[in-house]
Scaffold this active site. Structure first.
Site, PDB file in Angstrom:
ATOM      1  N   ARG A 217       1.223 -65.374  -3.363  1.00 44.82           N
ATOM      2  CA  ARG A 217       1.244 -66.677  -3.168  1.00 44.82           C
ATOM      3  C   ARG A 217      -0.070 -67.298  -2.962  1.00 44.82           C
ATOM      4  O   ARG A 217      -0.807 -68.928  -3.777  1.00 44.82           O
ATOM      5  CB  ARG A 217       2.839 -67.057  -2.652  1.00 44.82           C
ATOM      6  CG  ARG A 217       2.840 -68.262  -3.442  1.00 44.82           C
ATOM      7  CD  ARG A 217       4.674 -68.658  -2.049  1.00 44.82           C
ATOM      8  NE  ARG A 217       4.051 -67.923  -1.164  1.00 44.82           N
ATOM      9  CZ  ARG A 217       5.593 -68.351  -0.107  1.00 44.82           C
ATOM     10  NH1 ARG A 217       6.324 -69.230  -0.613  1.00 44.82           N
ATOM     11  NH2 ARG A 217       5.138 -67.806   1.154  1.00 44.82           N
TER      12      ARG A 217
ATOM     13  N   LYS B 152      10.813 -51.123   4.380  1.00 47.45           N
ATOM     14  CA  LYS B 152      11.808 -51.759   4.739  1.00 47.45           C
ATOM     15  C   LYS B 152      12.310 -53.224   5.234  1.00 47.45           C
ATOM     16  O   LYS B 152      10.682 -54.009   5.548  1.00 47.45           O
ATOM     17  CB  LYS B 152      12.429 -50.423   6.448  1.00 47.45           C
ATOM     18  CG  LYS B 152      11.345 -51.076   7.094  1.00 47.45           C
ATOM     19  CD  LYS B 152      11.730 -50.071   8.513  1.00 47.45           C
ATOM     20  CE  LYS B 152      10.848 -50.540   9.585  1.00 47.45           C
ATOM     21  NZ  LYS B 152      11.455 -50.385  10.739  1.00 47.45           N
TER      22      LYS B 152
ATOM     23  N   HIS C 212       7.758 -44.500   6.508  1.00 53.55           N
ATOM     24  CA  HIS C 212       7.313 -43.867   6.887  1.00 53.55           C
ATOM     25  C   HIS C 212       6.517 -42.864   7.813  1.00 53.55           C
ATOM     26  O   HIS C 212       5.717 -42.229   7.811  1.00 53.55           O
ATOM     27  CB  HIS C 212       5.533 -45.382   7.394  1.00 53.55           C
ATOM     28  CG  HIS C 212       6.044 -45.656   7.826  1.00 53.55           C
ATOM     29  ND1 HIS C 212       7.227 -46.663   8.388  1.00 53.55           N
ATOM     30  CD2 HIS C 212       5.220 -45.099   9.632  1.00 53.55           C
ATOM     31  CE1 HIS C 212       6.215 -47.161  10.088  1.00 53.55           C
ATOM     32  NE2 HIS C 212       5.875 -46.137  10.570  1.00 53.55           N
TER      33      HIS C 212
ATOM     34  N   LYS D 180       4.367 -38.637   8.336  1.00 55.86           N
ATOM     35  CA  LYS D 180       3.425 -38.363   8.813  1.00 55.86           C
ATOM     36  C   LYS D 180       3.435 -36.627   8.920  1.00 55.86           C
ATOM     37  O   LYS D 180       4.315 -36.144   8.467  1.00 55.86           O
ATOM     38  CB  LYS D 180       4.383 -38.253   9.909  1.00 55.86           C
ATOM     39  CG  LYS D 180       4.358 -39.910  10.652  1.00 55.86           C
ATOM     40  CD  LYS D 180       5.506 -40.319  11.844  1.00 55.86           C
ATOM     41  CE  LYS D 180       4.695 -41.692  11.977  1.00 55.86           C
ATOM     42  NZ  LYS D 180       4.312 -42.117  13.073  1.00 55.86           N
TER      43      LYS D 180
ATOM     44  N   GLU E 182       8.723 -46.774  22.069  1.00 54.65           N
ATOM     45  CA  GLU E 182       7.513 -47.802  21.925  1.00 54.65           C
ATOM     46  C   GLU E 182       7.168 -48.298  22.912  1.00 54.65           C
ATOM     47  O   GLU E 182       7.979 -49.044  23.659  1.00 54.65           O
ATOM     48  CB  GLU E 182       7.474 -48.820  20.558  1.00 54.65           C
ATOM     49  CG  GLU E 182       8.733 -47.815  19.120  1.00 54.65           C
ATOM     50  CD  GLU E 182       8.873 -49.142  17.733  1.00 54.65           C
ATOM     51  OE1 GLU E 182       7.511 -49.302  16.865  1.00 54.65           O
ATOM     52  OE2 GLU E 182       9.725 -49.404  18.140  1.00 54.65           O
TER      53      GLU E 182
ATOM     54  N   ASP F 252      16.663 -51.424  13.015  1.00 55.66           N
ATOM     55  CA  ASP F 252      15.260 -51.452  12.887  1.00 55.66           C
ATOM     56  C   ASP F 252      14.599 -49.838  13.235  1.00 55.66           C
ATOM     57  O   ASP F 252      13.891 -49.057  11.942  1.00 55.66           O
ATOM     58  CB  ASP F 252      14.529 -52.350  13.670  1.00 55.66           C
ATOM     59  CG  ASP F 252      13.044 -52.493  13.093  1.00 55.66           C
ATOM     60  OD1 ASP F 252      12.603 -52.493  12.583  1.00 55.66           O
ATOM     61  OD2 ASP F 252      12.086 -52.117  14.769  1.00 55.66           O
TER      62      ASP F 252
ATOM     63  N   HIS G 104      14.124 -44.397  10.602  1.00 56.60           N
ATOM     64  CA  HIS G 104      14.061 -43.596  10.895  1.00 56.60           C
ATOM     65  C   HIS G 104      14.018 -42.180  11.763  1.00 56.60           C
ATOM     66  O   HIS G 104      13.989 -40.900  11.197  1.00 56.60           O
ATOM     67  CB  HIS G 104      12.975 -44.355  11.761  1.00 56.60           C
ATOM     68  CG  HIS G 104      11.911 -45.253  11.459  1.00 56.60           C
ATOM     69  ND1 HIS G 104      11.348 -45.301   9.777  1.00 56.60           N
ATOM     70  CD2 HIS G 104      11.333 -46.558  11.494  1.00 56.60           C
ATOM     71  CE1 HIS G 104      10.651 -46.359   9.425  1.00 56.60           C
ATOM     72  NE2 HIS G 104      10.652 -46.902  10.441  1.00 56.60           N
TER      73      HIS G 104
ATOM     74  N   LYS H 175      12.203 -50.165  22.728  1.00 51.15           N
ATOM     75  CA  LYS H 175      11.105 -51.295  22.508  1.00 51.15           C
ATOM     76  C   LYS H 175      10.152 -51.620  24.204  1.00 51.15           C
ATOM     77  O   LYS H 175      11.420 -51.508  25.281  1.00 51.15           O
ATOM     78  CB  LYS H 175      11.058 -53.118  21.776  1.00 51.15           C
ATOM     79  CG  LYS H 175      11.234 -53.151  20.407  1.00 51.15           C
ATOM     80  CD  LYS H 175      10.692 -53.312  20.228  1.00 51.15           C
ATOM     81  CE  LYS H 175      10.595 -52.755  18.379  1.00 51.15           C
ATOM     82  NZ  LYS H 175       9.214 -51.539  17.627  1.00 51.15           N
TER      83      LYS H 175
END
Ligand code: NAD
Length: 479
Positions: free
Chosen positions: A51, A148, A178, A182, A216, A235, A240, A331
């Site tokens: 944009r 995603k 993704h 890997k 993570e 998420d 995953h 997380k």
């Protein structure tokens, strides 16, 4: 051992959202590295469409800047930078109006592979698909790549699949996860189906349980709104961890071919039992290094979104009945680590007596960091009188085992984007897989909502809530 680069056919790749975070941080650096590796033909082109009002020159400057920040330096890259930038073009375009579409049409080359990468928010997926059709930009060699999140629940995923199916056939739709790109994830299939050693033992008779951990250290800064609506279940687990579960648990496909592999993955998802509420632990991190917890970060003092999930799943089929699969992800944890552990059962009888202790083999597949595979085997403790046993790792770090030329294999985006150009969907999710994964996930989330479930707090920099340890302990196991 130098890995071979197999060149791809000429292509036009259009990146919708080419100025955005994902494009600048992942997609364009990945394309640059494949360019440096000599994988694309001279005539291939990348057209970013977004944009912002930008000239092509200004866009090239933006990309040069991003490459400096996000593409780790490798030999040959400095010399290749100008050549790469010359292949970039930019069109100012609005996904929600007609502005820019004719200009984009004028930049596309007939009779070559054409890929449209939807690197924009999910609300634009349907408008983009409609406009690509309406402007007659889709040829028989056209593919679309969808990021995603693929839906928010089963219903929205079905709607999205239906919208995409109205404009493209399934063979043209590349839903990216993704994790599947890997190196080690693919190695998981090579290890399982390329060796005689493991597959005969790969079932509930010999495997005690399987653990999948994706931990993570990062929090949710910069993604607050999205994360607050999603949480760890949507998420990470629905996509995953589910994909890893499929690859570890699926039956051997007859061929390494997109539908054969995806058929087997789908069977795994459909064989998953509903998860019992007491087999799930939800957590929310309580304090970041600067003192703010999840609720402060997202600006919602009453948030009940989970930033951590641990659960026990069962696959009801002949191979896996009775073998639990423990999944956890979170997380703001103590370390960044993605690993799959296959814990084998104890030997049925120890000829060495009780003093030798209990020992069982375990196969660990590390996705990050330091990708590799370790097999824990039991041997005699050296030098001791009598027969005392110890466990030692047979460790295969890919970087070490494959030599310095392979220290830095292509990352997931490099591999997956080249697969899109080649037209190979094996490492992409099919629509029915995504729907089946939501069908399993939805009742779990609905149960939390119905019960008014509040996630357990856990400290930033810890391993997650204590209840996740208890989940294992109750079964006489540990993470
Ligand atoms: P972003 O907000 O940084 O970028 C969005 C891009 O879309 C910008 O280039 C913007 O110009 C463009 N855009 C917005 N509205 C537009 C319109 N009406 N017409 C044309 N272009 C428009 O977003 P992002 O972080 O790059 O994420 C893009 C997609 O990738 C999202 O679906 C996100 O969920 C997904 N994703 C992102 C990451 C990540 O690490 N950033 C990881 C996985 C998935």
């Amino acid at each position: 051992m130098v890995s071979r680069v197999i060149p791809v056919d000429p292509f036009d790749l259009v990146i919708f959202g080419g100025t955005g975070d994902l494009a600048q941080r992942k997609i364009l650096p990945a394309l640059f590295r494949r360019f440096c590796a000599g994988q694309w033909p001279e005539s291939a082109r990348i057209i970013a469409a977004a944009r912002s009002e930008l000239s092509t020159d200004a866009f090239r400057k933006l990309v040069a800047e991003s490459l400096r920040s996000y593409a780790p330096r490798r030999s040959g890259e400095v010399e290749n930078l100008q050549g790469f930038l010359q292949r970039l073009d930019y069109v100012q375009l609005d996904a929600l109006s007609t502005g820019g579409w004719d200009e984009l049409a004028g930049k596309l080359t007939p009779d070559r592979v054409r890929a449209f990468y939807f690197s924009v928010g999910p609300s634009l997926f349907a408008p983009l698909a409609e406009r690509i059709r309406a402007h007659a930009l889709a040829t028989k060699d056209t593919r679309i790549v969808v990021e995603k999140p693929f839906g928010h629940d089963l219903e929205s995923a079905r709607d999205l699949n239906a919208t995409l199916a109205a404009h493209f056939y399934e063979g043209q739709i590349y839903r990216i996860d993704h994790y599947l790109g890997k190196e080690t994830v693919q190695n998981l299939m090579a290890v399982r189906f390329g060796n005689m050693l493991f597959e005969p033992l790969w079932n509930s008779q010999y495997v005690d349980h399987i653990q999948i951990t994706v931990a993570e250290t990062v929090g949710v800064k910069g993604r607050e709104d999205y994360y607050e609506r999603a949480g760890a279940m949507r998420d990470m687990v629905q996509n995953h961890l589910m994909q890893l579960l499929c690859l570890i648990a699926m039956e051997p496909p007859a061929k390494f071919d997109p539908d054969a592999v995806r058929d087997e993955k789908l069977k795994v998802i459909r064989a998953l039992d509903p998860v019992e509420p007491h087999h799930i632990v939800r957590g929310q991190f309580a304090a970041e290094a600067d003192g703010s917890g999840y609720r402060e970060v997202v600006g919602n003092p009453r948030s009940t979104t989970e930033s951590y999930v641990a659960l026990k799943a069962h696959i009801s089929n002949w191979r896996w009945a009775g073998t639990p699969f423990y999944l956890r992800t979170g997380k703001q944890l103590v370390a960044r680590s993605s690993v799959i552990n296959v814990q084998f059962k104890d030997a049925p009888h120890s000829i060495f007596g009780e003093a030798a202790g209990r020992h069982a083999n375990a196969l660990s597949i590390r996705l990050q960091p330091n990708e590799g595979i370790t097999l824990k085997v039991t041997i005699k403790e050296p030098g001791q009188g009598g027969m005392r046993l110890i466990d030692v790792p047979l460790d295969m770090s890919f970087a070490e085992a494959l030599g310095p030329e392979n220290q830095d294999p292509p990352d997931a985006y490099e591999r997956l984007i080249m697969d899109v150009i080649r037209g190979n969907q094996t490492l992409f999710m099919r629509g029915d897989e995504v729907e089946a994964a939501w069908a399993w996930t939805d009742p779990i989330i609905a149960g939390w909502q119905a019960r008014g479930d509040v996630p357990k707090p856990y400290d930033s920099g810890s391993t997650g809530p204590g209840d996740a340890e208890l989940l294992m302990k109750r079964d006489g196991r540990h993470w």
